[in-house]
Design a protein around this motif. Sequence first.
Motif, short mmCIF file in Angstrom:
data_model
loop_
_atom_site.label_atom_id
_atom_site.label_comp_id
_atom_site.label_asym_id
_atom_site.label_seq_id
_atom_site.Cartn_x
_atom_site.Cartn_y
_atom_site.Cartn_z
N TYR A 235 23.99 44.11 105.44
CA TYR A 235 22.99 43.45 106.27
C TYR A 235 23.42 43.49 107.74
O TYR A 235 22.63 43.78 108.62
N CYS B 150 15.02 36.80 102.62
CA CYS B 150 15.46 38.10 102.11
C CYS B 150 14.33 39.12 102.18
O CYS B 150 14.52 40.24 102.66
N ASP B 151 13.14 38.72 101.75
CA ASP B 151 11.99 39.62 101.79
C ASP B 151 11.71 40.10 103.22
O ASP B 151 11.43 41.28 103.44
N ARG C 273 19.03 44.00 96.91
CA ARG C 273 18.22 42.80 96.61
C ARG C 273 18.72 42.04 95.37
O ARG C 273 18.98 40.85 95.42
N THR D 200 22.41 40.46 95.77
CA THR D 200 22.71 39.55 96.87
C THR D 200 22.72 38.10 96.39
O THR D 200 21.84 37.67 95.66
N PHE E 30 22.96 34.00 97.70
CA PHE E 30 22.46 33.25 98.84
C PHE E 30 23.23 31.94 99.00
O PHE E 30 23.59 31.30 98.02
N PRO F 153 17.32 31.53 94.84
CA PRO F 153 16.36 32.14 95.77
C PRO F 153 15.16 31.25 96.11
O PRO F 153 14.57 31.41 97.17
N LEU G 112 23.37 35.64 103.47
CA LEU G 112 23.02 36.61 102.43
C LEU G 112 24.28 37.41 102.18
O LEU G 112 24.81 38.04 103.10
#
Length: 86
Positions: free
Chosen positions: A16, A39-40, A53, A56, A58, A67, A79
């Motif tokens: 990231y 995230c999206d 995705r 990951t 959080f 999430p 993330l």
Amino acid sequence: MSDPTVTVTIKLFAAYQEAYGMPELVLALPQGATVAEVCDRLLQEHPELDQWRSLTRFGVNYQFVAPDWVLQDGDEVVLIPPVSGG
């Protein structure tokens, strides 16, 4: 009248951070936004990150979260994709 928002700091690590070229972002999100929505948004801006995705994890304010965790104004979000090294 504008829609209420929350401002959060996103700490970026590994892939990231490489994609964004910086260690953190500050985002204004709609009230009620979740970690998954953060995230999206990042994946929408950098589709090459989509491979991470499902891997990951959080965190919010130094605590691992699911999430669907709802963000509050001033939260610090991390993330954490898988990392390697030695």
